[in-house]
Design a protein around this motif. Sequence first.
Motif, PDB file in Angstrom:
ATOM      1  N   LEU A  44      93.973  79.828  12.556  1.00 59.76           N
ATOM      2  CA  LEU A  44      94.047  79.096  13.698  1.00 59.76           C
ATOM      3  C   LEU A  44      95.666  79.020  13.948  1.00 59.76           C
ATOM      4  O   LEU A  44      96.240  79.477  14.994  1.00 59.76           O
ATOM      5  CB  LEU A  44      93.642  77.757  13.836  1.00 59.76           C
ATOM      6  N   VAL A  45      96.467  78.807  13.039  1.00 59.86           N
ATOM      7  CA  VAL A  45      97.779  78.726  12.946  1.00 59.86           C
ATOM      8  C   VAL A  45      98.563  80.063  13.309  1.00 59.86           C
ATOM      9  O   VAL A  45      99.435  80.280  14.396  1.00 59.86           O
ATOM     10  CB  VAL A  45      98.441  78.190  11.684  1.00 59.86           C
ATOM     11  N   LYS A  46      98.054  81.000  12.514  1.00 54.11           N
ATOM     12  CA  LYS A  46      98.473  82.519  12.832  1.00 54.11           C
ATOM     13  C   LYS A  46      98.318  82.954  14.225  1.00 54.11           C
ATOM     14  O   LYS A  46      99.013  83.705  14.833  1.00 54.11           O
ATOM     15  CB  LYS A  46      98.060  83.326  11.493  1.00 54.11           C
ATOM     16  N   TRP A  47      97.106  82.687  14.840  1.00 54.09           N
ATOM     17  CA  TRP A  47      96.739  83.151  15.973  1.00 54.09           C
ATOM     18  C   TRP A  47      97.470  82.428  17.015  1.00 54.09           C
ATOM     19  O   TRP A  47      97.859  83.261  18.053  1.00 54.09           O
ATOM     20  CB  TRP A  47      95.187  82.934  16.288  1.00 54.09           C
ATOM     21  N   ALA A  48      97.549  80.903  17.197  1.00 52.68           N
ATOM     22  CA  ALA A  48      98.680  80.484  17.944  1.00 52.68           C
ATOM     23  C   ALA A  48      99.990  80.939  18.106  1.00 52.68           C
ATOM     24  O   ALA A  48     100.320  81.150  19.119  1.00 52.68           O
ATOM     25  CB  ALA A  48      98.358  79.020  17.726  1.00 52.68           C
ATOM     26  N   TYR A  49     100.578  81.140  16.845  1.00 54.27           N
ATOM     27  CA  TYR A  49     101.696  81.718  16.830  1.00 54.27           C
ATOM     28  C   TYR A  49     101.950  82.987  17.429  1.00 54.27           C
ATOM     29  O   TYR A  49     103.015  83.546  17.980  1.00 54.27           O
ATOM     30  CB  TYR A  49     102.557  81.321  15.435  1.00 54.27           C
ATOM     31  N   LYS A  50     100.908  84.087  17.396  1.00 57.78           N
ATOM     32  CA  LYS A  50     100.979  85.240  17.596  1.00 57.78           C
ATOM     33  C   LYS A  50     100.960  85.339  19.172  1.00 57.78           C
ATOM     34  O   LYS A  50     101.531  86.188  19.819  1.00 57.78           O
ATOM     35  CB  LYS A  50      99.483  85.898  17.095  1.00 57.78           C
ATOM     36  N   GLY A  51     100.544  84.246  19.804  1.00 57.68           N
ATOM     37  CA  GLY A  51     100.679  84.051  21.329  1.00 57.68           C
ATOM     38  C   GLY A  51     101.863  84.005  21.861  1.00 57.68           C
ATOM     39  O   GLY A  51     102.269  84.310  23.004  1.00 57.68           O
ATOM     40  N   VAL A  52     102.910  83.496  21.061  1.00 56.17           N
ATOM     41  CA  VAL A  52     104.339  83.572  21.323  1.00 56.17           C
ATOM     42  C   VAL A  52     105.241  84.413  20.669  1.00 56.17           C
ATOM     43  O   VAL A  52     106.374  84.287  20.687  1.00 56.17           O
ATOM     44  CB  VAL A  52     104.857  82.107  21.081  1.00 56.17           C
ATOM     45  N   GLY A  53     104.654  85.458  20.195  1.00 52.27           N
ATOM     46  CA  GLY A  53     105.324  86.752  19.507  1.00 52.27           C
ATOM     47  C   GLY A  53     105.876  86.334  18.167  1.00 52.27           C
ATOM     48  O   GLY A  53     106.791  87.141  17.743  1.00 52.27           O
ATOM     49  N   ILE A  54     105.379  85.470  17.566  1.00 44.65           N
ATOM     50  CA  ILE A  54     105.628  85.052  16.166  1.00 44.65           C
ATOM     51  C   ILE A  54     104.760  85.371  15.187  1.00 44.65           C
ATOM     52  O   ILE A  54     103.549  85.166  15.334  1.00 44.65           O
ATOM     53  CB  ILE A  54     106.251  83.591  16.009  1.00 44.65           C
ATOM     54  N   LYS A  55     105.278  86.469  14.070  1.00 43.06           N
ATOM     55  CA  LYS A  55     103.908  86.740  13.382  1.00 43.06           C
ATOM     56  C   LYS A  55     104.366  85.982  11.829  1.00 43.06           C
ATOM     57  O   LYS A  55     105.243  86.040  11.298  1.00 43.06           O
ATOM     58  CB  LYS A  55     104.401  88.400  12.802  1.00 43.06           C
ATOM     59  N   LEU A  56     103.056  85.403  11.596  1.00 42.17           N
ATOM     60  CA  LEU A  56     103.266  84.497  10.407  1.00 42.17           C
ATOM     61  C   LEU A  56     102.349  84.885   9.255  1.00 42.17           C
ATOM     62  O   LEU A  56     101.660  85.890   9.427  1.00 42.17           O
ATOM     63  CB  LEU A  56     102.396  83.136  10.603  1.00 42.17           C
ATOM     64  N   PRO A  57     102.677  84.642   8.036  1.00 40.70           N
ATOM     65  CA  PRO A  57     101.673  85.031   6.935  1.00 40.70           C
ATOM     66  C   PRO A  57     100.445  84.341   6.969  1.00 40.70           C
ATOM     67  O   PRO A  57     100.269  83.472   7.871  1.00 40.70           O
ATOM     68  CB  PRO A  57     102.735  84.541   5.809  1.00 40.70           C
ATOM     69  N   ARG A  58      99.522  84.877   6.341  1.00 44.28           N
ATOM     70  CA  ARG A  58      98.037  84.614   6.454  1.00 44.28           C
ATOM     71  C   ARG A  58      97.652  83.410   5.885  1.00 44.28           C
ATOM     72  O   ARG A  58      96.887  82.755   6.368  1.00 44.28           O
ATOM     73  CB  ARG A  58      97.237  85.937   6.230  1.00 44.28           C
ATOM     74  N   THR A  59      97.799  82.949   4.569  1.00 42.03           N
ATOM     75  CA  THR A  59      97.395  81.950   3.979  1.00 42.03           C
ATOM     76  C   THR A  59      98.173  80.702   4.302  1.00 42.03           C
ATOM     77  O   THR A  59      99.426  80.795   4.732  1.00 42.03           O
ATOM     78  CB  THR A  59      97.501  82.116   2.456  1.00 42.03           C
ATOM     79  N   ALA A  60      97.320  79.451   4.245  1.00 39.60           N
ATOM     80  CA  ALA A  60      98.143  78.012   4.336  1.00 39.60           C
ATOM     81  C   ALA A  60      99.318  77.868   3.212  1.00 39.60           C
ATOM     82  O   ALA A  60      99.882  77.381   3.604  1.00 39.60           O
ATOM     83  CB  ALA A  60      96.919  77.165   3.887  1.00 39.60           C
ATOM     84  N   ARG A  61      99.028  78.486   1.943  1.00 42.28           N
ATOM     85  CA  ARG A  61      99.868  78.188   1.054  1.00 42.28           C
ATOM     86  C   ARG A  61     101.388  79.051   1.596  1.00 42.28           C
ATOM     87  O   ARG A  61     102.544  78.327   1.278  1.00 42.28           O
ATOM     88  CB  ARG A  61      99.648  78.895  -0.324  1.00 42.28           C
ATOM     89  N   GLU A  62     101.298  80.292   1.935  1.00 42.76           N
ATOM     90  CA  GLU A  62     102.519  80.947   2.639  1.00 42.76           C
ATOM     91  C   GLU A  62     103.113  79.975   3.580  1.00 42.76           C
ATOM     92  O   GLU A  62     104.345  80.090   3.792  1.00 42.76           O
ATOM     93  CB  GLU A  62     102.326  82.301   2.755  1.00 42.76           C
ATOM     94  N   GLN A  63     102.332  79.683   4.577  1.00 43.43           N
ATOM     95  CA  GLN A  63     102.878  78.738   5.813  1.00 43.43           C
ATOM     96  C   GLN A  63     103.612  77.532   5.563  1.00 43.43           C
ATOM     97  O   GLN A  63     104.333  76.988   6.119  1.00 43.43           O
ATOM     98  CB  GLN A  63     101.590  78.554   6.804  1.00 43.43           C
ATOM     99  N   SER A  64     103.011  76.971   4.572  1.00 41.10           N
ATOM    100  CA  SER A  64     103.676  75.748   3.998  1.00 41.10           C
ATOM    101  C   SER A  64     104.992  75.770   3.524  1.00 41.10           C
ATOM    102  O   SER A  64     105.722  74.796   3.002  1.00 41.10           O
ATOM    103  CB  SER A  64     102.511  74.929   2.895  1.00 41.10           C
ATOM    104  N   VAL A  65     105.813  77.161   3.172  1.00 42.60           N
ATOM    105  CA  VAL A  65     107.037  77.178   2.838  1.00 42.60           C
ATOM    106  C   VAL A  65     108.103  77.754   3.646  1.00 42.60           C
ATOM    107  O   VAL A  65     109.032  78.009   3.479  1.00 42.60           O
ATOM    108  CB  VAL A  65     106.937  77.961   1.372  1.00 42.60           C
ATOM    109  N   ILE A  66     107.458  78.380   4.927  1.00 41.33           N
ATOM    110  CA  ILE A  66     108.247  79.150   5.727  1.00 41.33           C
ATOM    111  C   ILE A  66     109.088  78.345   6.891  1.00 41.33           C
ATOM    112  O   ILE A  66     108.736  77.073   7.003  1.00 41.33           O
ATOM    113  CB  ILE A  66     107.641  80.169   6.644  1.00 41.33           C
TER     114      ILE A  66
END
Length: 310
Positions: free
Chosen positions: A84-106
């Motif tokens: 869900l987080v990756k899909w929401a950020y993709k809508g504003v042109g930001i490419k996030l890593p896939r896993t929750a662990r990776e998203q918790s350190v960026i």
Amino acid sequence: MGNCLKIFALVLGLSLAVGCASPKNSSPVVEKSETQRLLETQDAVADANQAVAGHKLVKRAHTAIGTPYVLGGSNPGGFDCSGLVKWAYKGVGIKLPRTAREQSVIGKKISRVEDMRAGDIVAFRHPKRGYHTGIYVGDGKFIHSPRKRTTVRINSLSDPYFRSTLLGARRVAMDDNVNLVAQADDRLGKLVTERAIKHGKAGKATKVGKVAKGKKSRATIAVASKSKRSAAVAAKSGKKKIKTVAANHSKSSRHDIIRKSRIKSRTIVHNTAPVKAPARQFASRKSNHKAVSMLNQSKSSKRSGKNSRS
């Protein structure tokens, strides 16, 4: 009067000298204030862009409310937390890593809830369930896809479960072209090495502690083994005593049974009256005696005849 003119001329000369020197000295101050104003305007523009992108992101995430949880899902057909987080950020042109662990350190870490902004990534970590992420929407609330058999929803950070597992928020610059996937890999690698170093130091301390505990445990084991041996010896002696007592008891019981049986047989013999044999038995006995006597007589006569012939 002449003195007054001299003083006036001196003051005028000093003022002219100060006036001529002031532009040279004041120019750096003017340049510094201009750079400050430029930086402030840039920060203001960045904050405005961040706010606009954050609200757009939150609006996009709101459209996913009610979508069922799907493990590995990252589209409106079904979401997991990081999907869900990756899909929401993709809508504003930001490419996030896939896993929750990776998203918790960026991005940049935001520790306090008061400093969080709409669109920030909120990260959680449960000791058994692992990492979890969502999107901050403001007023101490966030939107996320919780777990199986649930749907995308809004929860409060003041909830006891989320408050106890909250790691903080991560703010990603909306106008930055940083490779967030590579950033996550780099930061996770550093965390792994730091933990390995800490674990190594702690491992040495635990080894020393284990050696000391081992010595104590050996002593306690020796004492326990001695006590067990003594208890076993006592138990064996007790069993032997029980066996001897049981054997003696069985012997005495056997003797009592034999004695009682003998007494019963004696009483039966004494109490029973002699039974008279029927007449037929006496007659048969007499006939048998006669036959035996006749045989004996014949044998004796034969012997006497042989003796006379000789």
